[in-house]
Design an enzyme around this catalytic site. Structure first.
Site, short mmCIF file in Angstrom:
data_model
loop_
_atom_site.label_atom_id
_atom_site.label_comp_id
_atom_site.label_asym_id
_atom_site.label_seq_id
_atom_site.Cartn_x
_atom_site.Cartn_y
_atom_site.Cartn_z
N HIS A 14 2.02 -2.48 5.21
CA HIS A 14 1.15 -3.40 4.47
C HIS A 14 -0.14 -3.69 5.25
CE1 HIS A 14 0.26 -5.90 1.19
NE2 HIS A 14 1.41 -6.54 1.06
N ASP A 32 4.51 12.57 -10.34
CA ASP A 32 5.02 13.86 -10.80
C ASP A 32 4.70 14.92 -9.75
OD1 ASP A 32 5.67 16.24 -12.00
OD2 ASP A 32 4.71 15.79 -13.91
#
Length: 403
Positions: free
Chosen positions: A152, A338
Site C-alpha cells: 500500500h 484476462d
C-alpha cells in the site's frame, strides 16, 4: 460447513525484471500521500476454473516483462521515504491446494480464503521490504487462484488494477496497444516531506470480529428504509475517494501511487433512516469535489489531510461508532485480469483489516455489488438476521449462483 483446506508450497522464487533498471531510476521517492499510508498490503484473489503448469510459466515470464515497466514493484521499501529499485524482484509462490475449488466457493469463508494469499497482509512485519508478492494456487480439480499482495506504500486499488491490466495484456500477447504505460509522477505533484507534518499513526484496536460477503445489493438504496446502525450512540462513516478525476488538474488514470482522498458522513441521532445517511454521503462527495476543484489540490493538500486528521480523532473516541468504507467498483478488474485464458470466475479481496469496515466490489455481470462487511461478532449476529437486508442481499452465497 466449508471443507478443510491444506496448502502445500511447491516452489518459491523471486521474479526479476526482464531488463535491469537504469542507474538514474534506482531511487524511487514516495509522495506525501504514499508516506502517510501504513505499511500494509492490498490483497486480491482471482479465481479461474482451469489451469496447468504451462500457465504458471506464462505468468512468471509476463510478470518479469511487466516489472521492467513497473520497476519499483521489484524493489525494496526503505525508511518510509523511498523504494530502492534494486531489481530483487517480486516473490512468486506456487502452491498445491488439497481440495476442489467448488468446496470452498460453495460457501466462501474469508478466513479460509486468505490462506490463498502469499503473505499475512494484516501484519505490518510480514513481507516488509518486498513490494509485490504473488501466489499461484493449484486445486485438485485443475482450477487456479492467483493471490496478489501489493504494498500500500506505493499503490491504491486503482494502481493495482493498472498493474494487473498490463500484466494480463503482456501474458495474453494481445498487443502493445493494450499495455498500460505507468506514470510515476506522484512525487512531483505531492513532494516528499518530513512525515512529522502528517497525521500521527494510530494503533488500531483489535476486536474479535467476523467478515461476511453480501452480493447483489444493486437496489438497496431504493428498497431499504430501515435504520442505519444498531447502536444508541452517534456514528461516523469514513468514505475513501479516488481523486484522479476529481481534482484540478485531473490526474491520469495511469498515475501510480496513492491518489485517495476522503470525507466523513456523520449521524448525530441514535437512529437514522438510511435515506438520511445517503443524503449525508451525497453532500460529502459534492463538498469534497467542490473543495478539490476550488484551487489546484497539490497547492493546498489540506483538502485531503483534514478529513484524515478528523478521522483519527473520531477513531480514538470511545463514544462514537466509527465505520470505514472503500469502493473498488468501476475499476473493471474482471476485464483487466484476462491472462489469455478468459476472465476470472470470481474476484474478491480478503478480510477488511479492522472492525466496522466495508469493501465494495462489482459482481462479474456488472449489475450488482458485492460487499465485504467486517463487524464484531455481536453486531454481525444482528446484521445477518436483518430481514430488510436479506430481502435485497444474500450472505456468503455460493459463487456458482452469483453473477
Amino acid at each position: 460447513m466449508t471443507t478443510a483446506m491444506e496448502i502445500g508450497i511447491i516452489a518459491r522464487e523471486n521474479i526479476k525484471p526482464s531488463s535491469p533498471t537504469p542507474a538514474h531510476l534506482k531511487t524511487f521517492k514516495l509522495s506525501l500521500l504514499d508516506q502517510m499510508v501504513p505499511p500494509t498490503y492490498i490483497p486480491l484473489l482471482l479465481f479461474y476454473p482451469t489451469s496447468d503448469h504451462h500457465r504458471a510459466r506464462q505468468l512468471k515470464k509476463s510478470l518479469s516483462e511487466t516489472l521492467t515497466r513497473f520497476y519499483p514493484f521489484a524493489g525494496t521499501i526503505k525508511d518510509n521515504a523511498f523504494i530502492e529499485c534494486n531489481d530483487n524482484g517480486a516473490c512468486f509462490i506456487e502452491a498445491r491446494v488439497s481440495c476442489l475449488l467448488s468446496h470452498i466457493l460453495n460457501e466462501p469463508d474469508h478466513e479460509v480464503l486468505k490462506q490463498l494469499l502469499p503473505i499475512n497482509f494484516e501484519s505490518p512485519e510480514e513481507g516488509r521490504g518486498c513490494v509485490l508478492h504473488v501466489q499461484a494456487n493449484y486445486f485438485k480439480c485443475g482450477a487456479m487462484a492467483i493471490g496478489i499482495c501489493l504494498s500500500h506504500k506505493i499503490a491504491d486499488a486503482a494502481t493495482l488494477t493498472t498493474f494487473i491490466k498490463t500484466w494480463a495484456a503482456t501474458a495474453s500477447g494481445i498487443g502493445d496497444e493494450s499495455v498500460v504505460v505507468p506514470l510515476f509522477n506522484a512525487v512531483s505533484m505531492m513532494p516528499l516531506k518530513d512525515i512529522s507534518i502528517a497525521p500521527p499513526a494510530v494503533e488500531i484496536k483489535q476486536h474479535k470480529s467476523v467478515t461476511k460477503s453480501c452480493p447483489d445489493l444493486e437496489m438497496c438504496n431504493e428498497g431499504l428504509k430501515g435504520q442505519f446502525g444498531i447502536s444508541t450512540r452517534p456514528s461516523a462513516l469514513y468514505q475513501n475517494v479516488n481523486i484522479r478525476s476529481r481534482v484540478l488538474p485531473p490526474v491520469p488514470n495511469e498515475s501510480i501511487g496513492n491518489f485517495v482522498g476522503s470525507f466523513i458522513a456523520r449521524t448525530s441521532e441514535a437512529e437514522t433512516e438510511l435515506h438520511g445517511l445517503v443524503a449525508e454521503l451525497r453532500k460529502g462527495i459534492l463538498q469534497f469535489c467542490k473543495n478539490a476543484k476550488r484551487v489546484p489540490l497539490f497547492e493546498d493538500i489540506s483538502v485531503i489531510l483534514q478529513p484524515q486528521i478528523e478521522a483519527i480523532g473520531l477513531l480514538c473516541r470511545d463514544d462514537v461508532d466509527f465505520y470505514a468504507c472503500t469502493s473498488w467498483c468501476r475499476f473493471q478488474v474482471y476485464e483487466a485480469a484476462d491472462f489469455g485464458w478468459g476472465k476470472p470466475m470470481w474476484v474478491t479481496s480478503a478480510n477488511p483489516t479492522c472492525k466496522n469496515m466495508v469493501i465494495f466490489l462489482d459482481t462479474k455481470d456488472g449489475d450488482g455489488i458485492e460487499c465485504l462487511v467486517r463487524l464484531t461478532e455481536e453486531d454481525m449476529k444482528v446484521f445477518e438476521c436483518d430481514q430488510e437486508l436479506l430481502a435485497y442481499a444474500s450472505l456468503n452465497p455460493s459463487v456458482f449462483k452469483t453473477g
